[in-house]
Design an enzyme around this catalytic site. Structure first.
Site, PDB file in Angstrom:
ATOM      1  N   CYS A  37       0.837  -1.208   0.000  1.00 55.35           N
ATOM      2  CA  CYS A  37       0.000   0.000   0.000  1.00 55.35           C
ATOM      3  C   CYS A  37       0.871   1.258   0.000  1.00 55.35           C
ATOM      4  O   CYS A  37       2.074   1.196   0.226  1.00 55.35           O
ATOM      5  CB  CYS A  37      -0.927  -0.006   1.213  1.00 55.35           C
ATOM      6  SG  CYS A  37      -0.066   0.173   2.790  1.00 55.35           S
ATOM      7  N   CYS A  96       2.883   1.870   3.195  1.00 55.46           N
ATOM      8  CA  CYS A  96       4.059   1.003   3.322  1.00 55.46           C
ATOM      9  C   CYS A  96       5.217   1.532   2.476  1.00 55.46           C
ATOM     10  O   CYS A  96       6.360   1.566   2.907  1.00 55.46           O
ATOM     11  CB  CYS A  96       3.714  -0.424   2.913  1.00 55.46           C
ATOM     12  SG  CYS A  96       2.371  -1.143   3.874  1.00 55.46           S
TER      13      CYS A  96
END
Length: 76
Positions: free
Chosen positions: A10, A13
């Site tokens: 994502c 991250c």
């Protein structure tokens, strides 16, 4: 030193991984930075909210995108 950024890919991250590299560069420290995207491996650390931040096998943070300043503090 081995740093693992836990997350399935994502944007949070990815941002944590970028900030980790930035913090290391500012500190002048060399470390192995590994992106862990496999759910099984993430759960093994007991992390259920990503991103996770692991230093030398120890979970330092999860569920939050750390700032560069916070990363530097955890690494020093």
């Amino acid at each position: 030193m081995k740093i693992e950024v836990l997350g399935t890919g994502c944007s949070k991250c990815k941002r944590l991984e970028e900030r980790t590299h930035e913090a290391l560069e500012e500190m002048g420290v060399t470390a192995e930075v590994v992106k862990v995207e496999e759910i099984d491996q993430i759960v093994e650390y007991g992390v259920f909210k990503t991103p996770g931040f692991v230093v030398d096998g120890e979970v330092k943070a999860s569920g939050k995108v750390l700032t560069v300043k916070e990363i530097k503090k955890l690494l020093s």
